[in-house]
Design a protein around this motif. Structure first.
Motif, PDB file in Angstrom:
ATOM      1  N   LEU A  42      -4.929  20.534 -13.196  1.00  0.00           N
ATOM      2  CA  LEU A  42      -4.145  19.457 -12.884  1.00  0.00           C
ATOM      3  C   LEU A  42      -3.347  19.588 -11.926  1.00  0.00           C
ATOM      4  CD1 LEU A  42      -4.002  17.591 -16.201  1.00  0.00           C
ATOM      5  CD2 LEU A  42      -5.582  17.077 -14.504  1.00  0.00           C
ATOM      6  N   CYS A  43      -2.951  18.704 -10.804  1.00  0.00           N
ATOM      7  CA  CYS A  43      -2.281  18.944  -9.810  1.00  0.00           C
ATOM      8  C   CYS A  43      -1.494  17.851  -9.317  1.00  0.00           C
ATOM      9  CB  CYS A  43      -2.818  19.631  -8.554  1.00  0.00           C
ATOM     10  SG  CYS A  43      -4.037  21.063  -8.534  1.00  0.00           S
ATOM     11  N   GLY A  44      -0.220  18.062  -8.458  1.00  0.00           N
ATOM     12  CA  GLY A  44       0.452  16.857  -7.816  1.00  0.00           C
ATOM     13  C   GLY A  44      -0.345  16.887  -6.645  1.00  0.00           C
ATOM     14  N   HIS A  45       0.158  15.947  -5.699  1.00  0.00           N
ATOM     15  CA  HIS A  45      -0.653  15.479  -4.427  1.00  0.00           C
ATOM     16  C   HIS A  45       0.191  14.683  -3.419  1.00  0.00           C
ATOM     17  CE1 HIS A  45      -0.561  11.379  -6.461  1.00  0.00           C
ATOM     18  NE2 HIS A  45      -0.679  12.197  -7.771  1.00  0.00           N
ATOM     19  N   ASN A  46      -0.368  14.883  -2.304  1.00  0.00           N
ATOM     20  CA  ASN A  46       0.339  14.008  -1.304  1.00  0.00           C
ATOM     21  C   ASN A  46      -0.149  12.525  -1.105  1.00  0.00           C
ATOM     22  OD1 ASN A  46      -2.233  14.695  -0.003  1.00  0.00           O
ATOM     23  ND2 ASN A  46      -1.207  14.352   1.913  1.00  0.00           N
ATOM     24  N   MET A  47       0.609  11.481  -0.584  1.00  0.00           N
ATOM     25  CA  MET A  47       0.330  10.222  -0.726  1.00  0.00           C
ATOM     26  C   MET A  47       0.409   9.547   0.572  1.00  0.00           C
ATOM     27  SD  MET A  47       1.499   8.835  -4.282  1.00  0.00           S
ATOM     28  CE  MET A  47       3.435   9.270  -4.010  1.00  0.00           C
ATOM     29  N   GLU A  48      -0.605   8.552   1.021  1.00  0.00           N
ATOM     30  CA  GLU A  48      -0.398   8.068   2.251  1.00  0.00           C
ATOM     31  C   GLU A  48      -0.595   6.555   1.828  1.00  0.00           C
ATOM     32  OE1 GLU A  48      -3.466   9.524   4.881  1.00  0.00           O
ATOM     33  OE2 GLU A  48      -2.399  11.537   5.111  1.00  0.00           O
ATOM     34  N   GLN A  49      -0.591   5.648   2.837  1.00  0.00           N
ATOM     35  CA  GLN A  49      -0.611   4.137   2.703  1.00  0.00           C
ATOM     36  C   GLN A  49      -1.903   3.909   1.992  1.00  0.00           C
ATOM     37  OE1 GLN A  49      -0.279   1.579   6.059  1.00  0.00           O
ATOM     38  NE2 GLN A  49       0.569  -0.002   4.873  1.00  0.00           N
TER      39      GLN A  49
ATOM     40  N   GLU B 113       7.184  17.461   7.768  1.00  0.00           N
ATOM     41  CA  GLU B 113       8.004  16.421   7.753  1.00  0.00           C
ATOM     42  C   GLU B 113       7.161  15.211   7.924  1.00  0.00           C
ATOM     43  OE1 GLU B 113      11.257  14.837  11.512  1.00  0.00           O
ATOM     44  OE2 GLU B 113      11.379  16.900  10.692  1.00  0.00           O
ATOM     45  N   GLY B 114       7.650  14.301   7.054  1.00  0.00           N
ATOM     46  CA  GLY B 114       7.176  12.828   7.150  1.00  0.00           C
ATOM     47  C   GLY B 114       6.234  12.751   6.056  1.00  0.00           C
ATOM     48  N   GLU B 115       5.815  13.782   5.278  1.00  0.00           N
ATOM     49  CA  GLU B 115       4.956  13.558   4.332  1.00  0.00           C
ATOM     50  C   GLU B 115       5.586  13.419   2.905  1.00  0.00           C
ATOM     51  OE1 GLU B 115       1.362  16.735   5.153  1.00  0.00           O
ATOM     52  OE2 GLU B 115       3.022  17.367   4.212  1.00  0.00           O
ATOM     53  N   VAL B 116       4.565  12.520   2.002  1.00  0.00           N
ATOM     54  CA  VAL B 116       5.270  12.000   0.780  1.00  0.00           C
ATOM     55  C   VAL B 116       4.418  12.855  -0.222  1.00  0.00           C
ATOM     56  CG1 VAL B 116       5.233  10.273  -0.722  1.00  0.00           C
ATOM     57  CG2 VAL B 116       5.879   9.653   1.632  1.00  0.00           C
ATOM     58  N   TYR B 117       5.060  13.317  -1.269  1.00  0.00           N
ATOM     59  CA  TYR B 117       4.424  14.154  -2.242  1.00  0.00           C
ATOM     60  C   TYR B 117       4.661  13.802  -3.579  1.00  0.00           C
ATOM     61  CZ  TYR B 117       2.912  17.964   1.006  1.00  0.00           C
ATOM     62  OH  TYR B 117       2.297  18.305   2.191  1.00  0.00           O
ATOM     63  N   ALA B 118       3.955  13.768  -4.616  1.00  0.00           N
ATOM     64  CA  ALA B 118       4.040  13.431  -5.944  1.00  0.00           C
ATOM     65  C   ALA B 118       4.082  14.965  -6.686  1.00  0.00           C
ATOM     66  CB  ALA B 118       2.821  12.594  -6.617  1.00  0.00           C
ATOM     67  N   ILE B 119       5.193  15.408  -6.890  1.00  0.00           N
ATOM     68  CA  ILE B 119       5.453  16.550  -7.652  1.00  0.00           C
ATOM     69  C   ILE B 119       5.278  16.371  -9.340  1.00  0.00           C
ATOM     70  CG2 ILE B 119       6.875  18.602  -8.226  1.00  0.00           C
ATOM     71  CD1 ILE B 119       6.157  18.177  -5.142  1.00  0.00           C
ATOM     72  N   GLU B 120       4.063  16.946  -9.846  1.00  0.00           N
ATOM     73  CA  GLU B 120       3.678  16.584 -11.035  1.00  0.00           C
ATOM     74  C   GLU B 120       3.013  17.597 -11.992  1.00  0.00           C
ATOM     75  OE1 GLU B 120       0.404  12.922 -12.445  1.00  0.00           O
ATOM     76  OE2 GLU B 120       0.049  13.862 -10.496  1.00  0.00           O
ATOM     77  N   THR B 121       3.560  17.770 -12.968  1.00  0.00           N
ATOM     78  CA  THR B 121       3.298  19.010 -13.977  1.00  0.00           C
ATOM     79  C   THR B 121       2.915  18.516 -15.190  1.00  0.00           C
ATOM     80  OG1 THR B 121       5.358  19.513 -14.813  1.00  0.00           O
ATOM     81  CG2 THR B 121       5.055  20.261 -12.645  1.00  0.00           C
ATOM     82  N   PHE B 122       1.948  19.390 -15.856  1.00  0.00           N
ATOM     83  CA  PHE B 122       1.365  18.850 -17.084  1.00  0.00           C
ATOM     84  C   PHE B 122       1.495  20.337 -17.933  1.00  0.00           C
ATOM     85  CE2 PHE B 122      -0.748  16.061 -14.440  1.00  0.00           C
ATOM     86  CZ  PHE B 122      -0.757  15.133 -15.194  1.00  0.00           C
ATOM     87  N   GLY B 123       2.067  20.238 -19.165  1.00  0.00           N
ATOM     88  CA  GLY B 123       2.102  21.365 -19.990  1.00  0.00           C
ATOM     89  C   GLY B 123       1.408  21.278 -21.386  1.00  0.00           C
ATOM     90  N   SER B 124       1.052  22.182 -21.847  1.00  0.00           N
ATOM     91  CA  SER B 124       0.083  22.243 -23.159  1.00  0.00           C
ATOM     92  C   SER B 124       0.589  23.325 -24.018  1.00  0.00           C
ATOM     93  CB  SER B 124      -1.380  22.335 -22.657  1.00  0.00           C
ATOM     94  OG  SER B 124      -1.970  22.263 -23.859  1.00  0.00           O
ATOM     95  N   THR B 125       0.218  22.799 -25.233  1.00  0.00           N
ATOM     96  CA  THR B 125       0.215  23.897 -26.284  1.00  0.00           C
ATOM     97  C   THR B 125      -1.163  24.528 -26.631  1.00  0.00           C
ATOM     98  OG1 THR B 125       0.124  22.334 -28.080  1.00  0.00           O
ATOM     99  CG2 THR B 125       2.479  23.017 -27.386  1.00  0.00           C
ATOM    100  N   GLY B 126      -2.172  24.087 -25.963  1.00  0.00           N
ATOM    101  CA  GLY B 126      -3.423  24.435 -26.193  1.00  0.00           C
ATOM    102  C   GLY B 126      -3.999  25.443 -25.129  1.00  0.00           C
TER     103      GLY B 126
ATOM    104  N   GLY C  28       0.843  -1.300   0.038  1.00  0.00           N
ATOM    105  CA  GLY C  28       0.059   0.105   0.010  1.00  0.00           C
ATOM    106  C   GLY C  28       0.827   1.334  -0.171  1.00  0.00           C
ATOM    107  N   TRP C  29       2.105   1.275   0.101  1.00  0.00           N
ATOM    108  CA  TRP C  29       3.035   2.282   0.150  1.00  0.00           C
ATOM    109  C   TRP C  29       3.524   2.542  -1.495  1.00  0.00           C
ATOM    110  CZ3 TRP C  29       3.023   5.487   4.110  1.00  0.00           C
ATOM    111  CH2 TRP C  29       2.784   4.655   5.330  1.00  0.00           C
ATOM    112  N   ILE C  30       2.922   3.605  -1.714  1.00  0.00           N
ATOM    113  CA  ILE C  30       2.950   3.967  -3.232  1.00  0.00           C
ATOM    114  C   ILE C  30       4.000   4.863  -3.643  1.00  0.00           C
ATOM    115  CG2 ILE C  30       1.590   4.628  -5.254  1.00  0.00           C
ATOM    116  CD1 ILE C  30      -0.771   4.436  -3.286  1.00  0.00           C
ATOM    117  N   ILE C  31       4.628   4.777  -4.963  1.00  0.00           N
ATOM    118  CA  ILE C  31       5.583   5.638  -5.607  1.00  0.00           C
ATOM    119  C   ILE C  31       4.981   5.865  -6.933  1.00  0.00           C
ATOM    120  CG2 ILE C  31       7.735   5.597  -4.162  1.00  0.00           C
ATOM    121  CD1 ILE C  31       8.679   4.173  -6.754  1.00  0.00           C
ATOM    122  N   ASP C  32       4.902   7.425  -7.278  1.00  0.00           N
ATOM    123  CA  ASP C  32       4.126   7.613  -8.543  1.00  0.00           C
ATOM    124  C   ASP C  32       5.256   8.544  -9.290  1.00  0.00           C
ATOM    125  OD1 ASP C  32       1.934   7.951 -10.096  1.00  0.00           O
ATOM    126  OD2 ASP C  32       0.930   9.306  -8.859  1.00  0.00           O
TER     127      ASP C  32
END
Length: 250
Positions: free
Chosen positions: A90-97, A119-132, A9-13
């Motif tokens: 669209l955003c990144g997000h924090n994750m838990e088990q 401290e102790g948090e896990v985050y997905a730093i996620e970005t999307f770019g577009s030509t639209g 249940g511990w995820i990496i994205d």
């Protein structure tokens, strides 16, 4: 390519974009650099709005090698190619088990969100770019789903009782399978086929209507535009920031 392995249940994205036409190199570079800017900014005590500002500053300062076109398809003469836009909804997000989206959104644009990374948090730093337009809407033909683990989600036992009263055995069987096999992690219809639920569409749609399963349809920007995505998972530990998904090539 967006993938998320998990162990108990511990995820990496993580995500990256591959293109085989050099016209897209600058778009990919802009989004990748913006993700790295977000990673550099992130840390204990930093606000989510500050991370978004760092991402937007880098990405929207870049231009692609792609020429803009009018509605009739004629090239637009410009000094640069099309400017890269952050896909702002669209955003990144924090994750838990067992929770790939655990409640905090890591913005990709400057905003007033003063939520502080801790401290102790896990985050997905996620970005999307577009030509639209830099804004996506839901498309059709949904194939991805997830169990609704929100605190305000319907009680599964109540839903099962409701389904028994209506003699919807197939939905109960599918519901039990999703809980046991996929828990709160994402799954797709192809997996259900492979797992023995060949004729699951009506049962799955019923679970969506009842609110215990959430559908995640494809997301679309303006027709004809190009998009790119990059993402890393970071851990904010007592000894500093660690990029859990960093490899030799990315």
């Amino acid at each position: 390519i967006d993938f998320g392995p998990q162990v108990r249940g511990w995820i990496i994205d993580a995500a990256f974009t591959v293109a085989f036409d050099p016209r897209h190199d600058e778009l990919l570079r802009a989004v990748r650099d913006a993700t790295e800017a977000g990673i550099r900014m992130a840390g204990v005590g930093v606000t989510l709005g500050e991370v978004g500002a760092a991402v937007q500053r880098v990405m929207e300062s870049r231009y692609t090698n792609i020429t803009g076109r009018t509605a009739s398809g004629a090239p637009i003469p410009t000094r640069h190619g099309v400017r890269v836009r952050v896909i702002r909804n669209l955003c990144g997000h924090n994750m838990e088990q067992w929770k790939i989206h655990a409640g905090k959104s890591v913005h990709a644009v400057a905003c007033s969100d003063d939520t502080v990374m801790q401290e102790g948090e896990v985050y997905a730093i996620e970005t999307f770019g577009s030509t639209g337009n830099g804004f996506v809407v839901e498309g059709k033909d949904c194939s991805h789903y997830m169990w609704n683990y929100d605190e305000e989600a319907p009680d599964p036992n109540v839903i099962k009782h409701h389904l028994r009263m209506q003699n919807k055995t197939s939905s109960i069987q599918l519901m039990n399978h999703i809980i046991k096999r996929h828990k709160t992690l994402a799954f797709c219809r192809r997996w259900l086929d492979q797992e023995g639920f060949k004729n699951h569409k009506a049962a799955l749609e019923r679970l969506v209507r009842l609110g215990v399963v959430i559908e995640y349809p494809p997301l679309e920007d303006r027709a004809g535009c190009y998009t790119a995505q990059f993402e890393h998972t970071i851990y904010l530990g007592p000894e500093g920031k660690e990029v859990l998904t960093r490899g030799e090539d990315y």
